[in-house]
Design a protein around this motif. Structure first.
Motif, PDB file in Angstrom:
ATOM      1  N   GLY A   1       0.767  -1.159  -0.090  1.00  0.00           N
ATOM      2  CA  GLY A   1      -0.025   0.064   0.188  1.00  0.00           C
ATOM      3  C   GLY A   1       0.813   1.172   0.043  1.00  0.00           C
TER       4      GLY A   1
ATOM      5  N   SER B   1      -1.137   4.375  -0.033  1.00  0.00           N
ATOM      6  CA  SER B   1      -1.742   5.363   0.475  1.00  0.00           C
ATOM      7  C   SER B   1      -1.617   5.163   2.077  1.00  0.00           C
ATOM      8  CB  SER B   1      -3.164   5.320   0.080  1.00  0.00           C
ATOM      9  OG  SER B   1      -3.833   4.102   0.417  1.00  0.00           O
ATOM     10  N   GLN B   2      -1.934   6.145   2.908  1.00  0.00           N
ATOM     11  CA  GLN B   2      -1.732   5.878   4.311  1.00  0.00           C
ATOM     12  C   GLN B   2      -2.665   6.895   4.811  1.00  0.00           C
ATOM     13  OE1 GLN B   2       1.963   7.019   5.573  1.00  0.00           O
ATOM     14  NE2 GLN B   2       1.640   9.166   5.824  1.00  0.00           N
TER      15      GLN B   2
ATOM     16  N   GLU C   1     -12.064  -1.596   1.603  1.00  0.00           N
ATOM     17  CA  GLU C   1     -10.556  -1.320   1.850  1.00  0.00           C
ATOM     18  C   GLU C   1      -9.808  -1.047   0.526  1.00  0.00           C
ATOM     19  OE1 GLU C   1     -12.217  -3.729   3.119  1.00  0.00           O
ATOM     20  OE2 GLU C   1     -11.618  -4.157   4.951  1.00  0.00           O
ATOM     21  N   LEU C   2     -10.566  -1.954  -0.541  1.00  0.00           N
ATOM     22  CA  LEU C   2      -9.691  -1.820  -1.847  1.00  0.00           C
ATOM     23  C   LEU C   2     -10.405  -1.112  -2.938  1.00  0.00           C
ATOM     24  CD1 LEU C   2      -9.086  -5.614  -1.970  1.00  0.00           C
ATOM     25  CD2 LEU C   2      -7.415  -4.020  -1.506  1.00  0.00           C
TER      26      LEU C   2
ATOM     27  N   TYR D   1      -5.940   3.755  -3.368  1.00  0.00           N
ATOM     28  CA  TYR D   1      -6.973   3.043  -2.685  1.00  0.00           C
ATOM     29  C   TYR D   1      -7.509   3.675  -1.401  1.00  0.00           C
ATOM     30  CZ  TYR D   1      -6.121  -0.282  -6.478  1.00  0.00           C
ATOM     31  OH  TYR D   1      -6.023  -0.983  -7.808  1.00  0.00           O
TER      32      TYR D   1
ATOM     33  N   CYS E   1      -8.156   2.031   1.509  1.00  0.00           N
ATOM     34  CA  CYS E   1      -7.364   1.261   2.628  1.00  0.00           C
ATOM     35  C   CYS E   1      -8.056   1.043   3.873  1.00  0.00           C
ATOM     36  CB  CYS E   1      -5.872   1.800   2.893  1.00  0.00           C
ATOM     37  SG  CYS E   1      -5.939   3.467   3.502  1.00  0.00           S
TER      38      CYS E   1
END
Length: 153
Positions: A2, A4-5, A69-70, A87, A89
């Motif tokens: 991932g 993105s955060q 999440e996706l 995404y 996440c």
């Protein structure tokens, strides 16, 4: 994987909101990349820009898009021809997308954890505690990046 955060601090925990940003290790934040365009049009029938949240203090979530999440939030193209899908996440309601990055894509790189955020998501109440408990601290995140760097060397 991932890139993105979630941004996490005490205020966000109290309000249960999650701010989605680019992770520090994202290729777009590495030197030499220039953002060409950002597109919130996910498919022919789905645009994150059509998300509607209204009411005093945005408390009426009736028309907010639900994300898994996706779920893709946007696609970002760089000047070298690469395209990155960002995404969600997390599971929750899409409260806001940052339209300012459409007219000023460079802000994603200049201020990725503040004005260059991608979206704001409100997780389900019963899931919000487990989501925030599962987040890495800055130190833990840096350790993960270091391990990745060492394993690829």
């Amino acid at each position: 994987q991932g890139f993105s955060q979630l941004q996490h601090n005490n205020y966000i925990s109290f309000c249960r909101i999650c701010v989605i940003t680019l992770a520090e290790a994202h290729p777009l934040l590495q030197s030499g990349k220039t953002i060409k365009s950002i597109n919130y049009q996910i498919s022919a029938n789905c645009s994150r820009l059509q998300n509607k949240v209204s009411g005093k203090s945005k408390r009426v979530w009736l028309f907010a898009q639900f994300l898994t999440e996706l779920a893709p939030l946007c696609r970002i193209s760089s000047s070298d021809g690469e395209e990155y899908t960002i995404y969600s996440c997390i599971r929750g309601r899409l409260i806001e997308v940052n339209e300012n990055i459409l007219s000023n894509p460079a802000i994603l790189q200049e201020k990725p954890s503040t004005e260059g955020y991608i979206a704001v998501v409100l997780p389900k109440f019963e899931e919000s505690k487990s989501i925030t408990q599962g987040l890495l601290t800055q130190k833990e995140y840096e350790e993960v990046l270091l391990k990745r760097l060492n394993s690829s060397s």
